[in-house]
Design an enzyme around this catalytic site. Structure first.
Site, mmCIF file in Angstrom:
data_model
loop_
_atom_site.group_PDB
_atom_site.id
_atom_site.type_symbol
_atom_site.label_atom_id
_atom_site.label_comp_id
_atom_site.label_asym_id
_atom_site.label_seq_id
_atom_site.Cartn_x
_atom_site.Cartn_y
_atom_site.Cartn_z
ATOM 1 N N ARG A 44 0.847 -1.183 0.000
ATOM 2 C CA ARG A 44 0.000 0.000 0.000
ATOM 3 C C ARG A 44 0.885 1.235 0.000
ATOM 4 N NH1 ARG A 44 1.894 1.796 4.085
ATOM 5 N NH2 ARG A 44 0.736 3.741 3.762
ATOM 6 N N ALA A 46 0.907 5.122 -2.190
ATOM 7 C CA ALA A 46 0.896 5.432 -3.625
ATOM 8 C C ALA A 46 2.154 4.973 -4.382
ATOM 9 C CB ALA A 46 0.644 6.937 -3.807
ATOM 10 N N ARG A 91 -7.257 -0.183 -7.204
ATOM 11 C CA ARG A 91 -7.594 0.891 -6.278
ATOM 12 C C ARG A 91 -7.640 2.186 -7.086
ATOM 13 N NH1 ARG A 91 -4.263 1.340 -0.902
ATOM 14 N NH2 ARG A 91 -6.165 2.384 -0.198
ATOM 15 N N GLN A 202 -2.981 2.693 9.858
ATOM 16 C CA GLN A 202 -1.640 2.762 9.258
ATOM 17 C C GLN A 202 -0.682 3.570 10.146
ATOM 18 O OE1 GLN A 202 -4.519 3.024 7.577
ATOM 19 N NE2 GLN A 202 -4.310 2.640 5.369
ATOM 20 N N ASP A 243 -1.835 10.900 -2.341
ATOM 21 C CA ASP A 243 -2.195 9.853 -3.307
ATOM 22 C C ASP A 243 -2.504 10.416 -4.674
ATOM 23 O OD1 ASP A 243 -2.946 8.774 -0.440
ATOM 24 O OD2 ASP A 243 -2.599 7.060 -1.753
ATOM 25 N N ASN A 253 -5.511 12.369 0.087
ATOM 26 C CA ASN A 253 -4.692 11.583 0.985
ATOM 27 C C ASN A 253 -5.617 10.829 1.924
ATOM 28 O OD1 ASN A 253 -1.900 10.911 1.749
ATOM 29 N ND2 ASN A 253 -2.435 11.848 3.716
ATOM 30 N N LYS A 254 -5.032 10.007 2.795
ATOM 31 C CA LYS A 254 -5.819 9.172 3.689
ATOM 32 C C LYS A 254 -6.923 9.945 4.405
ATOM 33 C CE LYS A 254 -5.530 5.784 3.982
ATOM 34 N NZ LYS A 254 -6.348 5.033 3.029
HETATM 35 C C1 LIG Z 1 3.635 7.866 0.251
HETATM 36 S S1 LIG Z 1 1.999 7.913 -0.189
HETATM 37 C C2 LIG Z 1 1.239 7.098 1.137
HETATM 38 C C3 LIG Z 1 -0.227 7.381 1.200
HETATM 39 O O1 LIG Z 1 -0.984 6.201 0.871
HETATM 40 C C4 LIG Z 1 -1.769 5.883 2.004
HETATM 41 O O2 LIG Z 1 -2.986 5.285 1.686
HETATM 42 P P1 LIG Z 1 -3.123 3.667 1.791
HETATM 43 O O3 LIG Z 1 -2.484 3.258 3.088
HETATM 44 O O4 LIG Z 1 -4.618 3.448 1.739
HETATM 45 O O5 LIG Z 1 -2.412 3.122 0.568
HETATM 46 C C5 LIG Z 1 -1.999 7.216 2.658
HETATM 47 O O6 LIG Z 1 -2.924 7.998 1.945
HETATM 48 C C6 LIG Z 1 -0.612 7.770 2.581
HETATM 49 O O7 LIG Z 1 -0.478 9.135 2.800
#
Ligand SMILES: CSC[C@H]1O[C@H](OP(=O)(O)O)[C@H](O)[C@@H]1O
Length: 356
Positions: A44, A46, A91, A202, A243, A253-254
């Site tokens: 996971r 980006a 995704r 996370q 993202d 972003n998250k």
């Molecule tokens: C370095 S980008 C990481 C970015 O991705 C995460 O989402 P996910 O854990 O759902 O892939 C989150 O938005 C992070 O900031």
């Protein structure tokens, strides 16, 4: 902590759904195993998703050759195009997935005169190069970000971050956590407050673990503590990953990041985004156009008896939100610091850097 390794024609992924309790690995020998690993967030973040997808396309190419070693190039390309679309659908929000697949298919479409085998070997080299490039991209943007933050003070900094934009989200040291690691190397981190980041945690499971393993001072907080921490703990800056960043600087972003940006604004705390250029999607003018992934409601329903008792509760589970560019002081990229992002500054930045 290696997110992924290409070894003997297989992609070995650290299964992040098991962290921090167990270090378990998924060995992908088929493209759809990579697609599924992206879907369940075994891999996971980006940039990491993009690199994994590029390797997934290499696995697809080898599968096509294995299933039919006399496959014509045109049939091989048509099959890769079809698979690329399925991988892209894993995704919807992180543009790096689409960016990486576009890079792969651009290579493929420029090699129509080559054999399927020749194209496969080139794709393998491209995926390996993409992984190595992300390492240096992380280092570059981390240095720019740390230098920018150190312009304003000579004291150690208190930073708040949300989700995980670290080594586990990239192929290198991370984006937001890369900046934090660069500051720590200069002894300029007093404390990092890490939001746990519900529902998949996370921040708690990944960011706290990464920072503790590096000896970086970190305090884990629940998401609803961010305001009080900003008010009482002397937070100097917020740094998050991204993202997808649109042409005017609106940033996906998250989920929870938008709220953190509002809190930062209310407390006059600068809010920064750290992201590679590949996270920009200039085909989109504003954040309203960004597709926001909605995930399984069970992720919100907690676990065990609580989840069972909530099985009839309606749930909204967007995995991302969008921070308006007005809330962002600067974006740290591998090409430099993009101050006060908006459609003008972004267009000027990319023209100056002769990118995109
Ligand atoms: C370095 S980008 C990481 C970015 O991705 C995460 O989402 P996910 O854990 O759902 O892939 C989150 O938005 C992070 O900031």
């Amino acid at each position: 902590m290696d997110t992924m390794r290409w070894k003997d024609g297989s992609l070995i992924l650290l299964d992040q759904t098991k962290l921090p309790v167990k270090m378990m690995y998924i060995t992908c020998t088929r493209w759809n195993e990579v697609r599924d690993a992206i879907r369940i967030l075994a891999v996971r973040g980006a940039p990491a998703i993009g690199v994994a997808a590029a390797y997934g396309m290499v696995l697809a190419a080898y599968e096509l050759l294995k299933n039919n070693h006399t496959i014509t190039t045109s049939d091989y390309i048509a099959d890769l195009q079809r698979i690329s679309k399925k991988m892209d659908a894993a995704r919807p929000t992180a543009v790096n997935l689409h960016w990486a697949l576009s890079q792969v298919m651009t290579t493929v479409n420029h090699m129509t005169a080559a054999t399927a085998w020749e194209i496969t070997k080139v794709l393998e080299k491209q995926a390996i190069a993409m992984q190595h490039e992300d390492v240096s991209i992380n280092t570059a943007l981390s240095t720019y970000g740390a230098d920018e933050l150190l312009k304003y003070t000579n004291k150690p900094l208190t930073i708040l971050t949300h989700c995980n934009a670290g080594a586990l989200a990239t192929a290198g040291v991370g984006t937001a956590l890369g900046v934090i690691r660069a500051l720590h190397k200069k002894n300029r981190i007093r404390m990092v407050y890490a939001d746990e980041t519900r529902p998949l945690l996370q921040g708690a499971r990944l960011t706290a673990t990464e920072l503790m393993s590096d000896g970086i001072p970190v305090t884990l907080i629940t998401d609803n503590m961010a305001a009080w921490v900003m008010k009482t703990k002397g937070v100097d800056a917020v740094i998050v990953g991204a993202d997808r960043i649109t042409g005017n600087g609106d940033t996906a972003n998250k989920i929870g990041t938008y709220g953190v940006s509002l809190l930062a604004r209310a407390h006059h705390i600068p809010f920064y985004v750290a992201a590679p250029v590949s996270t920009f999607d200039l085909t989109l003018k504003t954040g309203t156009e960004i597709p926001i992934e909605e995930r399984n409601p069970d992720e919100v329903r907690c676990i065990g008896e609580v989840a069972i008792s909530l099985k009839n509760a309606s749930v909204f589970n967007p995995a991302f939100d969008v921070t308006p560019h007005e809330n962002i002081k600067a974006i740290f990229t591998e090409l430099g610091v993009l101050q006060n992002p908006d459609s003008y500054t972004i267009s000027k930045f990319f023209k100056q850097k002769e990118v995109l």
